[in-house]
Each structure stands twice: as structure tokens, then as C-alpha cells.
Design an enzyme around this catalytic site. Structure first.
Site, PDB file in Angstrom:
ATOM      1  CE  LYS A  35      -0.547  -0.306   4.986  1.00  0.00           C
ATOM      2  NZ  LYS A  35      -1.079   0.529   6.023  1.00  0.00           N
ATOM      3  NE  ARG A 130      -6.141   1.347  12.473  1.00  0.00           N
ATOM      4  CZ  ARG A 130      -4.972   1.160  11.881  1.00  0.00           C
ATOM      5  NH1 ARG A 130      -4.075   2.135  11.880  1.00  0.00           N
ATOM      6  NH2 ARG A 130      -4.673   0.007  11.298  1.00  0.00           N
ATOM      7  CE1 TYR A 255      14.186  30.731   2.327  1.00  0.00           C
ATOM      8  CE2 TYR A 255      14.423  28.383   1.949  1.00  0.00           C
ATOM      9  CZ  TYR A 255      14.153  29.650   1.487  1.00  0.00           C
ATOM     10  OH  TYR A 255      13.858  29.839   0.166  1.00  0.00           O
ATOM     11  CG  MET A 303      10.407  22.720  -2.425  1.00  0.00           C
ATOM     12  SD  MET A 303       9.351  23.731  -3.466  1.00  0.00           S
ATOM     13  CE  MET A 303       8.442  24.687  -2.274  1.00  0.00           C
TER      14      MET A 303
END
Ligand SMILES: Cc1ncc(COP(=O)(O)O)c(C=O)c1O
Length: 366
Positions: A35, A130, A255, A303
């Protein structure tokens, strides 16, 4: 290919890890859990390589299952959460999918649709709370499915909440609850074990195991990388240095200026960032290798780029074009995940489509 970021996927390692899981539980059949794009490794490429070597695949959604069938994957495919809409049952019949049933609606939809499904796994909620039904309802589900004549085999499944924590006895309690529900039903095959349970807990003989993360060579256990468990990590993420500069003591980087040089040293900029899947939250100090030498993250992840420095003991002179291993080989993805405050599962699953993916095996390469 201009940008040098490559996720190399060792398909033989994934097959090895699948066979390793089966050797640990030799009486069981095994799903290969693919998955979420095979935990970021590429579901189609991985499943094509494993097809006809595995007993079956398991995915989370019908879209994932159809993608594999349409890529000519022939092995059985099971929907771990079952269907989300009634119309999916007809697709399950058409494509020959197996499915879990975890609630009344999924069960009544199946009976209304009158479709034939080879295997249905009734999910018992043994304590995770769940998905699934409890002991008082589960027998009724099994009986209704058997009486419907629509399903060739009904099995009983559950999922563990704490199998990755060997000091937590919840797994034993869940197993005891599961076995007691199973006794009430009588003869029925079981499916309980994820990777952690396959490797470290005693699971019911026979039935189906469901290895996921271990297929990719990644450990489910905190502080123990997959290699230490005998697994072969499948993904190596590599890039190159694209720029180098000399920092003076006190210079701040990137940054938010989250890294400050404590002494003069080289700083290299590497082509990988959170746009590729390298987590932005990764903290200074995360390990990596530059030309085989130990190095670490120094500055906030952008990024498209990260900035790195060598460990002070290294005498390498960094230059543009040198290879950087972000994870894989002797840089366990589990350690990088630690620096990002998460687990190996999430780091690989959040890989994006931007890196170049290179698949290789002794028998084929792409
Ligand atoms: C129902 C079910 N079975 C098996 C797995 C595989 O678990 P793991 O990746 O820990 O082996 C998962 C993964 O989340 C799951 O949801």
C-alpha cells in the site's frame, strides 16, 4: 537526467526480505503489503518484481489494487480496509480481489450485491479500537458470510497496536482475545501479524502474515535499524554536492539561520529537499555520507536543497560533484527519521515523484 537525485531501489532486497518473513513463520502464507506506493518504493515496479513469488499482495484502497492489476500483476490482491463504497464490491468480483470486512455496512453491501469473492477476512477489534467488530458480533459476521454462499473462504483477522514495543504486554492481551474469539467460531484461518509481530512475537500457526515495513528492509522497532534484524534495506537515496563555500566562525546558514558555525569549516549544498521527501523538520546533525565520509545536516532543509558539513575528524575536501548518501547503505533511514522526529515508515512513504527512481535486480534493471 540533469538533477543528480536518485532513489535506487534494490528489488532483490525486497524479495529477500519477503522470503525472510516467510522463513520466520514457515507455517504461514504471506501478503506482501504494497500500500501507499509500496511505502514510497513504487508499487508497480515492486509488485511486478514480486509477482508469482508471493502468495498475495495487500493494499489499502481499490485504486491501488486496480493500478496493480492494470500493470499486469497477476497474484491475488487483498483490500486491507475493505470497500469504502458499495460499487467497489462489483469491481472486487471483476478483478478477483480479496477484502477485509470490518463493519456491518461492508457486509450488507456485499450480500446486497450478490457478488462472488474468493476470500473475505472478517476483522476483529482485539483492542486497537480503530477498525473491526468485537467478540460478540464477529461470529455472526462469519456465519452470515458462510451462509451467503458468496465467499469461498472466510478468515479472521486482527491488527496489533503495540507489537513494536516488546515491553508492552498489549500484544499478548490482543492475541488472547483473538484466540478466544477464534475458539468460539470453530475452524477458521487467522491473519494477525504485521512486521513487528512476525519478527518478535509468537503468532498463530497457519493462516496469513502481513509483512509491510520489513519488506523494505526497515525496522519497526525504535533504536534498532533493519540491518541489525537481518533485513536488507531496499532504498538508497543519493545526490551530489552542487556548491561549496567556506564558513567563518559565527556564520549562520539557510532559512531562519538555524545553524551557526562554531569554527571555520567547509559547507556544501546538496540537491535534495523537502520537495523530494527529505523531511523539512529534520534537525541539524542528521547523518549522511559525502564521498563515503561521515557528514551531517547543517541548516534548515529547503524545498530543493540541504546544506551539510563533514564531521570535524574528516580530512576530505568537499567539491561540487561528490556523491552524497542521504540514506541507505550505512546511513540507516531509521536514524534520519529520528532526527525528523518520526519513523522510517513515514520518511520513505512521503517520498515524492521528483527524484529519479532507478530499479535494479540481478535479473533485470530499469
Ligand atoms: C492491517 C495491516 N496489516 C499489516 C500492515 C503492515 O504493517 P507493517 O508495515 O508494520 O508490517 C499494516 C500497515 O499499516 C496494516 O494496516
Amino acid at each position: 537526467m540533469a538533477r543528480p537525485l536518485v532513489a535506487s531501489i534494490d528489488l532483490d532486497a525486497i524479495l529477500y526480505n519477503y522470503q525472510f518473513a516467510k522463513k520466520l513463520q514457515p507455517s504461514c502464507k504471506a501478503f506482501a503489503v504494497v500500500k501507499s506506493n509500496a511505502y514510497g518504493h513504487g508499487a508497480v515496479a515492486v509488485s511486478r518484481h514480486l509477482d508469482e513469488q508471493v502468495d498475495a499482495f495487500a493494499v489499502a484502497t481499490i485504486e491501488e489494487a486496480i493500478e496493480l492489476r492494470e500493470a499486469d500483476v497477476k497474484s491475488p490482491i487483498m483490500l486491507l480496509e475493505g470497500v469504502f463504497e458499495q460499487s467497489e464490491w462489483a469491481l472486487c468480483e471483476q478483478y478477483g480481489f480479496w477484502a477485509a470486512i470490518e463493519n456491518e455496512q461492508q457486509l450488507s453491501w456485499l450480500i446486497e450485491c450478490q457478488v462472488n469473492i474468493e476470500k473475505v477476512f472478517v476483522k476483529l477489534d482485539s483492542g486497537m479500537h480503530r477498525l473491526g467488530v468485537d467478540k460478540t458480533t464477529v461470529n455472526d459476521f462469519v456465519v452470515r458470510l458462510r451462509q451467503s454462499g458468496l465467499v469461498d473462504q472466510v478468515l479472521l483477522m486482527t491488527h496489533f497496536s503495540c507489537a513494536d514495543d516488546l515491553s508492552d504486554m498489549t500484544t499478548m492481551e490482543q492475541l488472547a482475545y483473538f484466540e478466544s474469539a477464534r475458539r468460539d467460531i470453530g475452524e477458521i484461518d487467522a491473519s494477525v501479524a504485521n512486521s513487528a509481530a512476525i519478527m518478535k512475537w509468537s503468532v498463530p500457526e497457519g493462516g496469513w502474515i502481513r509483512p509491510g515495513i520489513m519488506l523494505y528492509g526497515i525496522s519497526p522497532f525504535a533504536g534498532v535499524p533493519g540491518v541489525q534484524l537481518g533485513l536488507k534495506p531496499a532504498m538508497t537515496l543519493t545526490s551530489k554536492i552542487i556548491s561549496v563555500r567556506h564558513l567563518q566562525k559565527g556564520d549562520q546558514v539557510g532559512y531562519g539561520r538555524t545553524y551557526q558555525a562554531g569554527e571555520a569549516h567547509q559547507l556544501a549544498t546538496v540537491a535534495v529537499g523537502y520537495g523530494d521527501g527529505y523531511p523539512r523538520v529534520t534537525e541539524n546533525g542528521a547523518p549522511l555520507k559525502v564521498s563515503g565520509q561521515s557528514a551531517h545536516l547543517a541548516g534548515r532543509v529547503s524545498m530543493d536543497m540541504i546544506t551539510v558539513r563533514l564531521t570535524p575528524s574528516s580530512d576530505l575536501v568537499m567539491e561540487a560533484g561528490q556523491e552524497v548518501v542521504l540514506w541507505g547503505g550505512d546511513v540507516p533511514v531509521e536514524e534520519v527519521a529520528d532526527y525528523a522526529g518520526t519513523i522510517g515508515y513515514e520518511v520513505v512513504t512521503r517520498m515524492t515523484s521528483r527524484p529519479h527512481y532507478h530499479y535494479f535486480s540481478a535479473s533485470e534493471s530499469a
